[in-house]
Design a protein around this motif. Sequence first.
Motif, PDB file in Angstrom:
ATOM      1  N   GLY A 162       0.821  -1.201   0.000  1.00 35.00           N
ATOM      2  CA  GLY A 162       0.000   0.000   0.000  1.00 35.00           C
ATOM      3  C   GLY A 162       0.856   1.252   0.000  1.00 35.00           C
ATOM      4  N   ILE A 163       0.187   2.389   0.099  1.00 35.59           N
ATOM      5  CA  ILE A 163       0.886   3.681   0.045  1.00 35.59           C
ATOM      6  C   ILE A 163       0.416   4.557   1.194  1.00 35.59           C
ATOM      7  CG2 ILE A 163       1.285   5.778  -1.306  1.00 35.59           C
ATOM      8  CD1 ILE A 163       0.856   4.171  -3.823  1.00 35.59           C
ATOM      9  N   ASP A 164       1.363   5.122   1.922  1.00 35.13           N
ATOM     10  CA  ASP A 164       1.099   6.159   2.922  1.00 35.13           C
ATOM     11  C   ASP A 164       1.613   7.481   2.354  1.00 35.13           C
ATOM     12  OD1 ASP A 164       0.033   4.356   4.761  1.00 35.13           O
ATOM     13  OD2 ASP A 164       2.030   3.858   5.535  1.00 35.13           O
ATOM     14  N   ASN A 165       0.843   8.552   2.527  1.00 38.98           N
ATOM     15  CA  ASN A 165       1.274   9.822   1.943  1.00 38.98           C
ATOM     16  C   ASN A 165       1.306  10.940   2.979  1.00 38.98           C
ATOM     17  OD1 ASN A 165      -1.390  11.272   1.976  1.00 38.98           O
ATOM     18  ND2 ASN A 165      -1.963   9.566   0.624  1.00 38.98           N
ATOM     19  N   ASN A 166       2.149  11.912   2.708  1.00 34.34           N
ATOM     20  CA  ASN A 166       2.268  13.125   3.529  1.00 34.34           C
ATOM     21  C   ASN A 166       2.598  14.296   2.611  1.00 34.34           C
ATOM     22  OD1 ASN A 166       2.193  12.379   6.574  1.00 34.34           O
ATOM     23  ND2 ASN A 166       3.547  10.828   5.690  1.00 34.34           N
ATOM     24  N   TYR A 167       2.380  15.488   3.138  1.00 34.24           N
ATOM     25  CA  TYR A 167       2.767  16.680   2.395  1.00 34.24           C
ATOM     26  C   TYR A 167       3.610  17.566   3.292  1.00 34.24           C
ATOM     27  CZ  TYR A 167       2.691  21.208   0.116  1.00 34.24           C
ATOM     28  OH  TYR A 167       3.070  22.398  -0.450  1.00 34.24           O
ATOM     29  N   LEU A 168       4.756  17.998   2.775  1.00 33.34           N
ATOM     30  CA  LEU A 168       5.655  18.909   3.487  1.00 33.34           C
ATOM     31  C   LEU A 168       5.633  20.252   2.770  1.00 33.34           C
ATOM     32  CD1 LEU A 168       8.699  16.505   4.098  1.00 33.34           C
ATOM     33  CD2 LEU A 168       6.765  16.977   5.606  1.00 33.34           C
ATOM     34  N   LEU A 169       5.161  21.264   3.475  1.00 37.18           N
ATOM     35  CA  LEU A 169       5.021  22.592   2.881  1.00 37.18           C
ATOM     36  C   LEU A 169       6.361  23.102   2.364  1.00 37.18           C
ATOM     37  CD1 LEU A 169       3.052  24.933   2.342  1.00 37.18           C
ATOM     38  CD2 LEU A 169       3.728  25.874   4.582  1.00 37.18           C
ATOM     39  N   GLY A 170       6.355  23.516   1.119  1.00 36.57           N
ATOM     40  CA  GLY A 170       7.563  24.052   0.507  1.00 36.57           C
ATOM     41  C   GLY A 170       8.473  22.982  -0.070  1.00 36.57           C
ATOM     42  N   GLN A 171       8.193  21.715   0.213  1.00 37.59           N
ATOM     43  CA  GLN A 171       9.035  20.623  -0.297  1.00 37.59           C
ATOM     44  C   GLN A 171       8.264  19.723  -1.259  1.00 37.59           C
ATOM     45  OE1 GLN A 171      11.521  18.676   2.709  1.00 37.59           O
ATOM     46  NE2 GLN A 171      10.985  20.303   4.150  1.00 37.59           N
ATOM     47  N   GLY A 172       7.080  19.330  -0.854  1.00 40.72           N
ATOM     48  CA  GLY A 172       6.283  18.545  -1.776  1.00 40.72           C
ATOM     49  C   GLY A 172       5.644  17.324  -1.145  1.00 40.72           C
ATOM     50  N   VAL A 173       5.245  16.394  -2.005  1.00 42.20           N
ATOM     51  CA  VAL A 173       4.548  15.178  -1.600  1.00 42.20           C
ATOM     52  C   VAL A 173       5.564  14.096  -1.238  1.00 42.20           C
ATOM     53  CG1 VAL A 173       2.910  13.400  -2.326  1.00 42.20           C
ATOM     54  CG2 VAL A 173       2.672  15.743  -3.147  1.00 42.20           C
ATOM     55  N   VAL A 174       5.274  13.349  -0.172  1.00 44.52           N
ATOM     56  CA  VAL A 174       6.098  12.197   0.214  1.00 44.52           C
ATOM     57  C   VAL A 174       5.206  10.960   0.213  1.00 44.52           C
ATOM     58  CG1 VAL A 174       7.562  11.155   1.971  1.00 44.52           C
ATOM     59  CG2 VAL A 174       7.598  13.640   1.644  1.00 44.52           C
ATOM     60  N   LEU A 175       5.550   9.989  -0.612  1.00 49.81           N
ATOM     61  CA  LEU A 175       4.783   8.746  -0.711  1.00 49.81           C
ATOM     62  C   LEU A 175       5.653   7.591  -0.219  1.00 49.81           C
ATOM     63  CD1 LEU A 175       3.271   9.191  -4.298  1.00 49.81           C
ATOM     64  CD2 LEU A 175       2.229   9.816  -2.122  1.00 49.81           C
ATOM     65  N   GLU A 176       5.179   6.870   0.781  1.00 47.07           N
ATOM     66  CA  GLU A 176       5.868   5.664   1.259  1.00 47.07           C
ATOM     67  C   GLU A 176       5.148   4.454   0.673  1.00 47.07           C
ATOM     68  OE1 GLU A 176       6.181   5.528   5.458  1.00 47.07           O
ATOM     69  OE2 GLU A 176       7.486   7.290   5.602  1.00 47.07           O
ATOM     70  N   ILE A 177       5.860   3.702  -0.157  1.00 47.09           N
ATOM     71  CA  ILE A 177       5.245   2.581  -0.873  1.00 47.09           C
ATOM     72  C   ILE A 177       5.756   1.257  -0.308  1.00 47.09           C
ATOM     73  CG2 ILE A 177       4.958   1.464  -3.114  1.00 47.09           C
ATOM     74  CD1 ILE A 177       5.196   4.141  -4.451  1.00 47.09           C
ATOM     75  N   ARG A 178       4.836   0.426   0.114  1.00 49.06           N
ATOM     76  CA  ARG A 178       5.140  -0.938   0.567  1.00 49.06           C
ATOM     77  C   ARG A 178       4.701  -1.914  -0.519  1.00 49.06           C
ATOM     78  NH1 ARG A 178       1.992   1.367   4.061  1.00 49.06           N
ATOM     79  NH2 ARG A 178       0.333  -0.177   3.667  1.00 49.06           N
ATOM     80  N   THR A 179       5.611  -2.768  -0.937  1.00 51.63           N
ATOM     81  CA  THR A 179       5.312  -3.719  -2.009  1.00 51.63           C
ATOM     82  C   THR A 179       5.651  -5.136  -1.565  1.00 51.63           C
ATOM     83  OG1 THR A 179       7.473  -3.878  -3.091  1.00 51.63           O
ATOM     84  CG2 THR A 179       6.174  -1.907  -3.550  1.00 51.63           C
ATOM     85  N   PRO A 180       5.057  -6.152  -2.210  1.00 54.72           N
ATOM     86  CA  PRO A 180       5.429  -7.542  -1.931  1.00 54.72           C
ATOM     87  C   PRO A 180       6.895  -7.841  -2.241  1.00 54.72           C
ATOM     88  CG  PRO A 180       3.324  -7.454  -3.080  1.00 54.72           C
ATOM     89  CD  PRO A 180       3.893  -6.059  -3.120  1.00 54.72           C
TER      90      PRO A 180
END
Length: 347
Positions: A61-79
């Motif tokens: 799955g994917i967990d997401n966050n946003y850091l102001l001034g830096q951008g999107v951070v996506l943490e991807i877990r895969t098999p």
Amino acid sequence: MHRWVRLLVAGMSVLLTSSHAVSQDIEIEDLQRNIDIFSNILEDVLELDQGSGLFGLTLAGIDNNYLLGQGVVLEIRTPLANRRNRINLASLNSAMQSLQTRSNSFASTRTDVLSADSDLLSPLTLMLDQANSYYLEMMEKLVNFDYSFVISSAIQQALDSARSLRSLDGIDEEEYELLRNEVEIMRISMNNNLGELQEIEQEIRRANSDAALTSENSSERESDIGLRVDTLLTNIESLRERVVARAQELKERNEAAKLEYTQRWERDLINFESDLYLALCDYGSSLRELPENENISIILIGLGEESTQSTRRTNKVHIISKASVLRCQRGEIDSPILQQSSAKYSY
């Protein structure tokens, strides 16, 4: 008069600041909705919702966050991360087998400890020497022929290789059960031989005691014991050769399966990253609210480059600028170029 002007200006400043803060909150909320939509699209395109673990829990799955001034951070877990653990376990198993083999070669037998130091001769051996040299010879054959550790080590290594083969998809469950049964039969045979060995040792002690008390001819008894000893040692040697050969065969199969599994995993990782960048080009427009000067940072959990200095599982980071994603969407660059232009590192 001037005091009222200052108060009016201050009040207007507060209202403008509050209005700006509310506007910014609304924009971030819109951006978060964009990020959630994009995450769901990626999960679907990359097929991250296919694998389930214990009790139906999703392993990917994917967990997401946003850091102001830096951008999107996506943490991807895969098999892929779980499959990589199988490779690491197989490598650890091979390392343990190498250590065991180094300290105890399959083909080796125990060194003759009785010849090293006369102080190691037991009272029983001294008694046998005084009473009957034939029984001494038989006992020394049994004492000096140590096979149990060699065979038991080979059996354990065969089982370890079989389990590793199953985890690496080198054998199916049916073949795994057949191998387990085969090795268990060998273990039972080893225990039976050990029991017979102990019985013969006891009989040699009794025969020697009888010979010490009587001068009657015991050549027939000696011949029978000698034949049983030779037969037993022949059976043990045959068992040892079979177990060692099987353990070596399974070890070689395991090494080949590990190599094939590793190569397949590496290809799958390359294909996964290619699909990831293709999805960025195709669906990056869903991140409309993300400023063009910010980035999309993607963390692939457990897929970082391995280090010889550490056994810790690392993550791999891809940092892609929103501007580059837009260029790819417009057809100015393709997804391989987008992948090449991104920053990457492991930690």
